[in-house]
Design a protein around this motif. Structure first.
Motif, PDB file in Angstrom:
ATOM      1  N   VAL A   1      -1.354  -8.065   7.541  1.00  0.00           N
ATOM      2  CA  VAL A   1      -0.365  -7.953   8.623  1.00  0.00           C
ATOM      3  C   VAL A   1       0.896  -7.264   8.100  1.00  0.00           C
ATOM      4  N   LEU A   2       1.358  -7.644   6.919  1.00  0.00           N
ATOM      5  CA  LEU A   2       2.540  -7.007   6.337  1.00  0.00           C
ATOM      6  C   LEU A   2       2.290  -5.520   6.071  1.00  0.00           C
ATOM      7  N   LEU A   3       1.128  -5.206   5.522  1.00  0.00           N
ATOM      8  CA  LEU A   3       0.796  -3.811   5.232  1.00  0.00           C
ATOM      9  C   LEU A   3       0.648  -2.971   6.496  1.00  0.00           C
ATOM     10  N   SER A   4       0.410  -3.610   7.629  1.00  0.00           N
ATOM     11  CA  SER A   4       0.238  -2.868   8.879  1.00  0.00           C
ATOM     12  C   SER A   4       1.505  -2.132   9.298  1.00  0.00           C
ATOM     13  N   MET A   5       2.645  -2.452   8.697  1.00  0.00           N
ATOM     14  CA  MET A   5       3.894  -1.760   9.021  1.00  0.00           C
ATOM     15  C   MET A   5       3.955  -0.369   8.388  1.00  0.00           C
ATOM     16  N   GLN A   6       3.143  -0.140   7.365  1.00  0.00           N
ATOM     17  CA  GLN A   6       3.158   1.126   6.632  1.00  0.00           C
ATOM     18  C   GLN A   6       2.991   2.315   7.585  1.00  0.00           C
ATOM     19  N   GLY A   7       3.930   3.244   7.510  1.00  0.00           N
ATOM     20  CA  GLY A   7       3.860   4.463   8.299  1.00  0.00           C
ATOM     21  C   GLY A   7       4.251   4.321   9.759  1.00  0.00           C
ATOM     22  N   LYS A   8       4.661   3.134  10.196  1.00  0.00           N
ATOM     23  CA  LYS A   8       4.990   2.900  11.600  1.00  0.00           C
ATOM     24  C   LYS A   8       6.485   2.709  11.853  1.00  0.00           C
ATOM     25  N   ILE A   9       7.265   2.578  10.795  1.00  0.00           N
ATOM     26  CA  ILE A   9       8.709   2.350  10.928  1.00  0.00           C
ATOM     27  C   ILE A   9       9.426   3.434  10.127  1.00  0.00           C
ATOM     28  N   GLU A  10      10.097   4.317  10.825  1.00  0.00           N
ATOM     29  CA  GLU A  10      10.699   5.489  10.185  1.00  0.00           C
ATOM     30  C   GLU A  10      11.751   5.143   9.139  1.00  0.00           C
TER      31      GLU A  10
ATOM     32  N   LEU B   1      11.606   2.700   6.973  1.00  0.00           N
ATOM     33  CA  LEU B   1      10.957   2.059   5.833  1.00  0.00           C
ATOM     34  C   LEU B   1      10.422   3.133   4.886  1.00  0.00           C
ATOM     35  N   HIS B   2      11.113   3.326   3.745  1.00  0.00           N
ATOM     36  CA  HIS B   2      10.722   4.380   2.805  1.00  0.00           C
ATOM     37  C   HIS B   2       9.538   3.985   1.934  1.00  0.00           C
ATOM     38  N   ASP B   3       9.459   2.731   1.571  1.00  0.00           N
ATOM     39  CA  ASP B   3       8.338   2.273   0.745  1.00  0.00           C
ATOM     40  C   ASP B   3       8.082   0.808   1.041  1.00  0.00           C
TER      41      ASP B   3
ATOM     42  N   ALA C   1      16.881   3.742   2.715  1.00  0.00           N
ATOM     43  CA  ALA C   1      17.901   4.677   2.256  1.00  0.00           C
ATOM     44  C   ALA C   1      19.297   4.068   2.313  1.00  0.00           C
ATOM     45  N   SER C   2      19.527   3.137   3.250  1.00  0.00           N
ATOM     46  CA  SER C   2      20.869   2.574   3.441  1.00  0.00           C
ATOM     47  C   SER C   2      20.763   1.191   4.086  1.00  0.00           C
ATOM     48  N   MET C   3      21.870   0.470   4.085  1.00  0.00           N
ATOM     49  CA  MET C   3      21.910  -0.822   4.776  1.00  0.00           C
ATOM     50  C   MET C   3      21.728  -0.634   6.277  1.00  0.00           C
ATOM     51  N   GLU C   4      22.209   0.481   6.805  1.00  0.00           N
ATOM     52  CA  GLU C   4      22.022   0.763   8.226  1.00  0.00           C
ATOM     53  C   GLU C   4      20.536   0.901   8.560  1.00  0.00           C
ATOM     54  N   ASP C   5      19.784   1.559   7.678  1.00  0.00           N
ATOM     55  CA  ASP C   5      18.336   1.671   7.885  1.00  0.00           C
ATOM     56  C   ASP C   5      17.662   0.306   7.780  1.00  0.00           C
ATOM     57  N   PHE C   6      18.108  -0.513   6.832  1.00  0.00           N
ATOM     58  CA  PHE C   6      17.553  -1.866   6.702  1.00  0.00           C
ATOM     59  C   PHE C   6      17.819  -2.675   7.971  1.00  0.00           C
TER      60      PHE C   6
END
Length: 96
Positions: free
Chosen positions: A24-33, A35-37, A60-65
């Motif tokens: 379920v956690l890995l399902s986020m991969q590639g779906k949230i712009e 999220l860099h890694d 990249a930043s706290m704003e992205d987080f």
């Protein structure tokens, strides 16, 4: 670079439940712009004080987080995790 580490201890700690939570956690991969890694690792040494999963995310930043935290894909994953979670711990830091 902002790095967030999340430790998860599940209510039901058998291998099947741990693997499902990992997937379920890995399902986020590639779906949230934002999220860099994303890395998800499972513990191979279990004990009463150990956690089952570590989720490592990079932004990249706290704003992205902050944007990630309210993203619909993350919210869906968070709802699932909240239902299987016994306890968690987090460390968020900036890597320069």
């Amino acid at each position: 670079m902002i790095i967030n580490n999340l430790l998860l201890k599940l209510k039901d700690r058998d291998r099947e439940n741990i693997d499902k939570a990992r997937d379920v956690l890995l399902s986020m991969q590639g779906k949230i712009e934002y999220l860099h890694d994303l890395k998800v690792e499972t513990n191979i040494r279990h004990g009463a004080s150990s956690y089952d999963i570590i989720l490592i995310t990079q932004f990249a930043s706290m704003e992205d987080f902050d944007a990630y935290l309210v993203h619909p894909v993350h919210m869906e994953v968070s709802t699932y995790i909240a239902g299987v979670l016994e306890t968690g711990a987090a460390v968020c830091y900036e890597k320069k």
